[in-house]
Enzyme design. Structure first.
Site, PDB file in Angstrom:
ATOM      1  N   GLY A 100      20.883  -1.228  18.752  1.00 10.33           N
ATOM      2  CA  GLY A 100      20.746  -0.888  17.525  1.00 10.33           C
ATOM      3  C   GLY A 100      21.092   0.637  17.335  1.00 10.33           C
ATOM      4  O   GLY A 100      22.352   0.679  17.989  1.00 10.33           O
ATOM      5  N   GLU A 101      20.637   1.833  17.041  1.00 14.80           N
ATOM      6  CA  GLU A 101      21.114   3.110  17.208  1.00 14.80           C
ATOM      7  C   GLU A 101      19.973   3.903  18.122  1.00 14.80           C
ATOM      8  O   GLU A 101      18.932   4.258  17.803  1.00 14.80           O
ATOM      9  CB  GLU A 101      20.901   3.472  15.725  1.00 14.80           C
ATOM     10  N   SER A 102      20.776   4.270  19.056  1.00 18.34           N
ATOM     11  CA  SER A 102      19.871   4.735  20.277  1.00 18.34           C
ATOM     12  C   SER A 102      19.235   6.208  19.596  1.00 18.34           C
ATOM     13  O   SER A 102      18.096   6.318  20.151  1.00 18.34           O
ATOM     14  CB  SER A 102      20.686   5.049  21.641  1.00 18.34           C
ATOM     15  N   CYS A 134      23.167  -2.709  24.944  1.00 15.83           N
ATOM     16  CA  CYS A 134      23.717  -1.781  24.057  1.00 15.83           C
ATOM     17  C   CYS A 134      22.886  -0.260  23.825  1.00 15.83           C
ATOM     18  O   CYS A 134      23.143   0.126  24.582  1.00 15.83           O
ATOM     19  CB  CYS A 134      24.025  -2.454  22.708  1.00 15.83           C
ATOM     20  N   ARG A 138      29.204   6.886  24.803  1.00 12.87           N
ATOM     21  CA  ARG A 138      28.596   5.813  23.510  1.00 12.87           C
ATOM     22  C   ARG A 138      29.771   5.897  22.713  1.00 12.87           C
ATOM     23  O   ARG A 138      30.907   6.668  22.581  1.00 12.87           O
ATOM     24  CB  ARG A 138      27.793   7.189  22.712  1.00 12.87           C
ATOM     25  N   ILE A 194      29.211  -4.499  19.650  1.00 12.60           N
ATOM     26  CA  ILE A 194      29.249  -3.907  18.514  1.00 12.60           C
ATOM     27  C   ILE A 194      29.108  -2.478  18.598  1.00 12.60           C
ATOM     28  O   ILE A 194      28.029  -1.858  19.181  1.00 12.60           O
ATOM     29  CB  ILE A 194      27.758  -4.537  17.507  1.00 12.60           C
ATOM     30  N   ARG A 195      29.829  -1.667  18.254  1.00  9.57           N
ATOM     31  CA  ARG A 195      30.127  -0.308  18.641  1.00  9.57           C
ATOM     32  C   ARG A 195      29.369   0.043  19.896  1.00  9.57           C
ATOM     33  O   ARG A 195      28.520   0.942  19.721  1.00  9.57           O
ATOM     34  CB  ARG A 195      29.349   0.476  17.232  1.00  9.57           C
ATOM     35  N   HIS A 240      25.834  -7.850  23.571  1.00 11.15           N
ATOM     36  CA  HIS A 240      24.724  -8.400  22.825  1.00 11.15           C
ATOM     37  C   HIS A 240      24.431  -9.931  23.405  1.00 11.15           C
ATOM     38  O   HIS A 240      24.914 -10.630  22.747  1.00 11.15           O
ATOM     39  CB  HIS A 240      24.748  -8.366  21.378  1.00 11.15           C
ATOM     40  N   GLU A 278      21.856 -11.588  23.092  1.00 14.23           N
ATOM     41  CA  GLU A 278      21.183 -12.442  22.097  1.00 14.23           C
ATOM     42  C   GLU A 278      22.078 -13.051  20.930  1.00 14.23           C
ATOM     43  O   GLU A 278      21.518 -13.961  20.361  1.00 14.23           O
ATOM     44  CB  GLU A 278      20.088 -11.522  21.398  1.00 14.23           C
TER      45      GLU A 278
END
Ligand code: GLN
Length: 191
Positions: free
Chosen positions: A47-49, A79, A106, A133-134, A169, A171
């Site tokens: 997600g967004e850390s 991630c 990052r 993903i990013r 990821h 998942e």
């Protein structure tokens, strides 16, 4: 076996689905009362850390989660979850959970074009599909941690005791062996 999945933001539902596929019970952690439930392991999703870190503090979860992870609760960080566990993130000073002796970069593959899929060797597992993903990568691992996989010369998975992190990821692919690694830690079967 019951796995806590941090559900403040990001890809927590996908992790729960992956666990259900292999017959493992899970629950979502959104506040301190959730965290007090009995659990055998923890997943910190992508997600967004920066958002996740702020919410951990705002919801009074930061210190209890940090203590339990540091005390040996088996934990998989993917991630953004990897970033949260890192001792150090390049060019950033905000304190994270910091329980893992890794230095992380990052958005290491660029912000927009940083998503890709590949397959690479993962220690003890052989070839594993990896969706990025990013994503961050691990610049270096300290003496307490061990690199488990590299892609293009960069470390993308590592372990320290019962903490396992992946820059990709798991998942999002159908291979569930990374989850089994986490479950092995719960049974005390660390290599
Ligand atoms: N770029 C995100 C961060 O820095 C991580 C991306 C992800 O979790 N897919 O937090």
């Amino acid at each position: 076996m019951r796995v806590a999945v941090l559900a403040l933001q990001g890809a927590f539902a996908e992790h729960r689905r992956a666990l259900a596929e292999i017959g493992v019970d899970s629950f979502e952690v959104r506040n301190a009362a959730d965290w007090r439930q009995p659990k055998d392991a923890l997943i910190l999703p992508g997600g967004e850390s920066t958002v996740q870190l702020k919410l951990l503090h705002d919801l009074d979860l930061y210190e209890s989660v940090r203590q339990d992870v540091a005390a040996g609760l088996p934990t998989l960080g993917t991630c953004a979850g990897l970033i949260l566990l890192a001792r150090e993130v390049e060019h950033e000073s905000a304190a994270r959970l910091g329980t893992m002796d890794i230095v992380v970069k990052r958005n290491a593959y660029g912000r927009q074009l940083g998503s890709f899929h590949t397959e690479a060797d993962f220690q003890g597992l052989g070839r594993v599909p990896m969706t990025f993903i990013r994503a961050p990568y691990i610049e270096r691992v300290g003496p307490g941690a061990e690199a488990l996989a590299t892609v293009g010369g960069h470390i993308v998975a590592a372990r320290q005791g019962a903490q396992i992190v992946t820059a990709f990821h798991p998942e999002l692919d159908s291979d569930r062996r990374i989850y089994h690694l986490l479950l092995d830690c719960c049974r005390g079967e660390t290599e």
